[in-house]
Design a protein around this motif. Structure first.
Motif, PDB file in Angstrom:
ATOM      1  N   TYR A  42       0.854  -1.014   0.021  1.00  0.00           N
ATOM      2  CA  TYR A  42       0.082  -0.131   0.106  1.00  0.00           C
ATOM      3  C   TYR A  42       0.888   1.102   0.156  1.00  0.00           C
ATOM      4  N   LEU A  43       1.145   1.826  -1.177  1.00  0.00           N
ATOM      5  CA  LEU A  43       1.995   2.766  -1.367  1.00  0.00           C
ATOM      6  C   LEU A  43       1.172   4.147  -1.921  1.00  0.00           C
ATOM      7  N   PRO A  44       2.085   5.306  -2.050  1.00  0.00           N
ATOM      8  CA  PRO A  44       1.319   6.613  -2.323  1.00  0.00           C
ATOM      9  C   PRO A  44       0.340   6.350  -3.411  1.00  0.00           C
ATOM     10  N   ALA A  45       0.715   5.797  -4.479  1.00  0.00           N
ATOM     11  CA  ALA A  45      -0.281   5.842  -5.724  1.00  0.00           C
ATOM     12  C   ALA A  45      -1.729   5.028  -5.298  1.00  0.00           C
ATOM     13  N   ASP A  46      -1.522   4.245  -4.530  1.00  0.00           N
ATOM     14  CA  ASP A  46      -2.805   3.622  -3.922  1.00  0.00           C
ATOM     15  C   ASP A  46      -3.545   4.353  -2.998  1.00  0.00           C
ATOM     16  N   TYR A  47      -2.670   5.217  -2.278  1.00  0.00           N
ATOM     17  CA  TYR A  47      -3.363   6.288  -1.294  1.00  0.00           C
ATOM     18  C   TYR A  47      -3.922   7.312  -2.157  1.00  0.00           C
ATOM     19  N   ARG A  48      -3.181   7.793  -3.243  1.00  0.00           N
ATOM     20  CA  ARG A  48      -3.899   8.797  -3.932  1.00  0.00           C
ATOM     21  C   ARG A  48      -5.196   8.451  -4.883  1.00  0.00           C
ATOM     22  N   ARG A  49      -5.380   7.123  -5.154  1.00  0.00           N
ATOM     23  CA  ARG A  49      -6.413   6.770  -5.662  1.00  0.00           C
ATOM     24  C   ARG A  49      -7.537   6.659  -4.678  1.00  0.00           C
ATOM     25  N   ASP A  50      -7.135   6.321  -3.534  1.00  0.00           N
ATOM     26  CA  ASP A  50      -8.414   6.002  -2.557  1.00  0.00           C
ATOM     27  C   ASP A  50      -8.697   7.355  -1.890  1.00  0.00           C
ATOM     28  N   THR A  51      -7.958   8.465  -1.967  1.00  0.00           N
ATOM     29  CA  THR A  51      -8.176   9.736  -1.557  1.00  0.00           C
ATOM     30  C   THR A  51      -8.889  10.757  -2.527  1.00  0.00           C
ATOM     31  N   ALA A  52      -8.860  10.231  -3.694  1.00  0.00           N
ATOM     32  CA  ALA A  52      -9.385  11.083  -5.074  1.00  0.00           C
ATOM     33  C   ALA A  52     -10.543  12.035  -4.466  1.00  0.00           C
ATOM     34  N   GLY A  53     -11.676  11.494  -3.947  1.00  0.00           N
ATOM     35  CA  GLY A  53     -12.851  12.222  -3.578  1.00  0.00           C
ATOM     36  C   GLY A  53     -12.663  13.328  -2.578  1.00  0.00           C
ATOM     37  N   VAL A  54     -11.390  13.700  -2.065  1.00  0.00           N
ATOM     38  CA  VAL A  54     -11.109  14.617  -1.013  1.00  0.00           C
ATOM     39  C   VAL A  54     -10.247  15.635  -1.521  1.00  0.00           C
ATOM     40  N   ASP A  55     -10.158  16.793  -1.025  1.00  0.00           N
ATOM     41  CA  ASP A  55      -9.007  17.852  -1.128  1.00  0.00           C
ATOM     42  C   ASP A  55      -7.801  17.631  -0.364  1.00  0.00           C
TER      43      ASP A  55
END
Length: 295
Positions: A42-55
């Protein structure tokens, strides 16, 4: 779009590094239940995908129970992720305060300019009662005393029934900020259980240098439920005030309970009646101040 500093998440790669709870066979399940879905990177790219709906304005990586023989190695790993992706903003390192090498480990962790504090889950009893926990040990307290000179704060994750011990530590070391993880772990959501949790948490709230993260409040075998979590969120804020509370996702662990979006939408629903300024404190400003994040 909701602006957020996520105060509690983990980057991990059990394919490249050793995490006993993920790599070893026969480990007990997580408090949410089966955690086999977490045994993957679970790396930053995964996290960016999961957080796409928030600023997403910033984030805090919290030590992920990396190989205890090499706690500094995790911060080297996190440094490499920051260089590639810009995340996390800051981090919390792993240390074992009661061990003879704690002083050297703390010095090495403090040398990273993005490390703000450390976490160790102290020895604890599985249920209320029993012998004192690890925060009463002389060796642990000796290690804890080294935090203030290094400018590090302490992230506390312990069952609520050990919070009276933590309150004594807070009183004895007023120069060390404590940030309580996971809302003080209200494991029993019955009325009696929540009353006992609140009483224990109130002893911590009495110390002005103690802050708290409302995170990791999912339940075993279920989804993140607004009706179950609203009381927890509001009671924590009632005890600590909006100026000492922050929200965190506990991702990817809380992916066992809900999507990132559902968790933060749930937090937002809980505090919908608060003023815009108060909501900004809870979601952004307190985290920026306490973790010294330059947004």
């Amino acid at each position: 779009m909701l602006s957020v500093i996520d105060t509690h998440h983990h980057f991990l790669d059990p394919e490249a590094h050793y995490y006993p709870w993920l790599n070893d066979a026969g480990q007990p399940p997580h408090r949410y239940g089966d955690h086999s879905a977490l045994k993957r990177p679970y790396l930053p790219a995964d996290y960016r995908r999961d957080t796409a709906g928030v600023d997403l304005l910033g984030s805090v990586h919290v030590e992920a129970e990396w190989d205890p023989r090499d706690p500094v190695g995790e911060m080297r790993f996190i440094a490499s992720q920051r260089e590639r992706s810009g995340l996390p903003s800051v981090a919390i390192g792993q240390v074992w305060l009661h061990q003879p090498d704690a002083a050297r480990t703390l010095e090495q962790l403090a040398a990273f300019d993005f490390v703000r504090g450390v976490r160790q889950k102290p020895r604890a009893n599985p249920a209320p009662g029993g012998p004192p926990g690890g925060m009463t040990d002389a060796a642990w307290l000796e290690g804890y005393a080294r935090l203030e000179p290094l400018g590090l704060h302490y992230e506390l994750q312990t069952p609520w029934w050990h919070l009276p011990e933590a309150a004594r530590v807070a009183g004895d070391f007023p120069g060390v900020r404590i940030v309580i993880n996971h809302a003080g772990m209200p494991s029993d959501r019955g009325d009696e259980g929540l009353r006992a949790w609140r009483t224990a948490l109130a002893a911590m709230a009495a110390h002005p240098h103690v802050a708290i993260k409302i995170s990791g409040i999912g339940e075993p075998g279920g989804t993140w439920r607004l009706d179950a979590n609203r009381r927890v969120v509001l009671e924590v804020i009632d005890l600590f005030g909006v100026e000492r509370c922050m929200f965190g996702s506990n991702y990817p662990v809380d992916s066992l309970c809900a999507s990132f979006q559902d968790i933060f939408d749930g937090f937002a629903a809980c505090v919908a009646g608060f003023s815009a300024e108060e909501r900004a404190q809870l979601f952004v400003e307190n985290a920026r101040r306490i973790y010294r994040i330059d947004v």
